[in-house]
Design an enzyme around this catalytic site. Structure first.
Site, PDB file in Angstrom:
ATOM      1  N   GLY A  30      51.554  44.253  34.288  1.00  0.00           N
ATOM      2  CA  GLY A  30      51.285  45.125  35.291  1.00  0.00           C
ATOM      3  C   GLY A  30      50.757  44.177  36.707  1.00  0.00           C
ATOM      4  O   GLY A  30      50.490  43.046  36.390  1.00  0.00           O
ATOM      5  N   GLN A  57      46.478  41.960  44.155  1.00  0.00           N
ATOM      6  CA  GLN A  57      46.772  40.714  43.398  1.00  0.00           C
ATOM      7  C   GLN A  57      47.746  39.785  44.335  1.00  0.00           C
ATOM      8  O   GLN A  57      47.795  38.664  44.065  1.00  0.00           O
ATOM      9  CB  GLN A  57      47.301  41.010  42.191  1.00  0.00           C
ATOM     10  CG  GLN A  57      45.970  41.579  41.141  1.00  0.00           C
ATOM     11  CD  GLN A  57      46.672  41.740  39.742  1.00  0.00           C
ATOM     12  OE1 GLN A  57      47.144  42.798  39.638  1.00  0.00           O
ATOM     13  NE2 GLN A  57      46.421  40.625  38.911  1.00  0.00           N
ATOM     14  N   CYS A  79      44.917  38.400  32.685  1.00  0.00           N
ATOM     15  CA  CYS A  79      45.214  38.608  34.015  1.00  0.00           C
ATOM     16  C   CYS A  79      45.965  37.821  34.861  1.00  0.00           C
ATOM     17  O   CYS A  79      45.483  36.611  34.766  1.00  0.00           O
ATOM     18  CB  CYS A  79      43.932  39.216  34.714  1.00  0.00           C
ATOM     19  SG  CYS A  79      43.989  39.964  36.256  1.00  0.00           S
ATOM     20  N   LEU A  80      46.736  38.093  35.558  1.00  0.00           N
ATOM     21  CA  LEU A  80      47.761  37.181  36.343  1.00  0.00           C
ATOM     22  C   LEU A  80      46.680  36.282  37.651  1.00  0.00           C
ATOM     23  O   LEU A  80      46.769  35.287  37.878  1.00  0.00           O
ATOM     24  CB  LEU A  80      48.699  37.572  36.968  1.00  0.00           C
ATOM     25  CG  LEU A  80      49.686  38.212  35.983  1.00  0.00           C
ATOM     26  CD1 LEU A  80      50.997  39.097  36.651  1.00  0.00           C
ATOM     27  CD2 LEU A  80      50.429  36.978  35.321  1.00  0.00           C
ATOM     28  N   HIS A 139      43.565  48.699  33.562  1.00  0.00           N
ATOM     29  CA  HIS A 139      43.112  47.271  34.312  1.00  0.00           C
ATOM     30  C   HIS A 139      43.501  47.381  35.594  1.00  0.00           C
ATOM     31  O   HIS A 139      43.086  46.859  36.600  1.00  0.00           O
ATOM     32  CB  HIS A 139      43.888  46.579  33.343  1.00  0.00           C
ATOM     33  CG  HIS A 139      43.925  45.123  33.655  1.00  0.00           C
ATOM     34  ND1 HIS A 139      43.275  44.007  33.049  1.00  0.00           N
ATOM     35  CD2 HIS A 139      44.427  44.359  34.913  1.00  0.00           C
ATOM     36  CE1 HIS A 139      43.500  42.847  33.591  1.00  0.00           C
ATOM     37  NE2 HIS A 139      44.350  43.234  34.812  1.00  0.00           N
ATOM     38  N   GLU A 140      44.937  47.959  36.114  1.00  0.00           N
ATOM     39  CA  GLU A 140      45.397  47.768  37.165  1.00  0.00           C
ATOM     40  C   GLU A 140      44.611  48.607  38.105  1.00  0.00           C
ATOM     41  O   GLU A 140      44.436  48.103  39.440  1.00  0.00           O
ATOM     42  CB  GLU A 140      46.985  48.391  37.266  1.00  0.00           C
ATOM     43  CG  GLU A 140      48.040  47.224  36.487  1.00  0.00           C
ATOM     44  CD  GLU A 140      47.561  45.761  36.631  1.00  0.00           C
ATOM     45  OE1 GLU A 140      47.192  45.315  37.792  1.00  0.00           O
ATOM     46  OE2 GLU A 140      47.741  44.922  35.625  1.00  0.00           O
ATOM     47  N   HIS A 177      41.692  47.068  39.611  1.00  0.00           N
ATOM     48  CA  HIS A 177      42.086  46.132  40.652  1.00  0.00           C
ATOM     49  C   HIS A 177      41.658  46.853  41.879  1.00  0.00           C
ATOM     50  O   HIS A 177      41.459  46.323  42.982  1.00  0.00           O
ATOM     51  CB  HIS A 177      43.252  45.556  40.466  1.00  0.00           C
ATOM     52  CG  HIS A 177      43.423  44.346  39.699  1.00  0.00           C
ATOM     53  ND1 HIS A 177      42.677  42.907  39.868  1.00  0.00           N
ATOM     54  CD2 HIS A 177      44.129  43.980  38.373  1.00  0.00           C
ATOM     55  CE1 HIS A 177      43.096  42.192  38.949  1.00  0.00           C
ATOM     56  NE2 HIS A 177      43.673  42.856  38.141  1.00  0.00           N
TER      57      HIS A 177
END
Length: 170
Positions: A45, A50, A92-93, A134-135, A138
């Site tokens: 995701g 991000q 997380c990235l 989660h996304e 963000h």
């Protein structure tokens, strides 16, 4: 085109993203870049903030990163219903070298638009439910580390400060 993934504590990650007013060629290109970035970074995701774009756009594919069978792009996603509780291990990235148990809703229903402007509704459970929550977090300037214990967060913040003093990227 693969984009640079912004890392905590980059300020864009704490901003509330603005809604997308029109699905333009630029929005479509951003979505394509985000999918490529997500796959090349071995994620499942990615949210627009991000990659430095403070707009309400997410991409997810929980079959990834190897299979890449169900890419989903959601414009202006919002959680309209959620139930139950599940604790899962998240990473997380944008949050380097950190994983932690996070409590989220077990199921959720997300509404938004696809890249053609058509309404999309996803009833999700399991990994897809966690990934969508989660996304969407963000997009509201919330990172998974905002949902962990104060002690774990303090330890992680200290590690990031040390990396910064050493000139390393978090």
């Amino acid at each position: 085109m693969k984009r640079e993934i912004k890392k905590y504590p980059d300020p864009v990650l704490k901003e509330k993203a603005r809604p997308i007013e029109a699905i333009t060629p630029e929005v479509r290109a951003l979505a394509e870049d985000m999918l490529e970035t997500m796959y090349e970074s071995e994620g499942i995701g990615l949210a627009a903030p991000q990659v430095g774009e403070s707009v309400r756009l997410i991409v997810v594919d929980v079959t990834g990163p190897e299979v890449r069978a169900e890419p989903r792009v959601i414009v202006n996603p919002e959680i309209v219903c959620s139930e139950g509780e599940i604790t899962s291990d998240e990473g997380c990235l944008s949050v380097t070298a950190m994983r932690s148990e996070v409590c989220r809703s077990a199921t959720c229903t997300v509404k938004g638009l696809d890249l053609d402007g058509n309404p999309v509704e996803i009833a999700a459970d399991g990994v897809l439910s966690v990934c969508l929550q989660h996304e969407i977090d963000h997009l509201d300037g919330v990172l998974f580390i905002d949902r962990i214990s104060r002690l774990k967060r303090t330890l992680y913040d200290a590690k990031v400060k040390k990396w910064q003093r050493q000139g390393k990227k978090a």
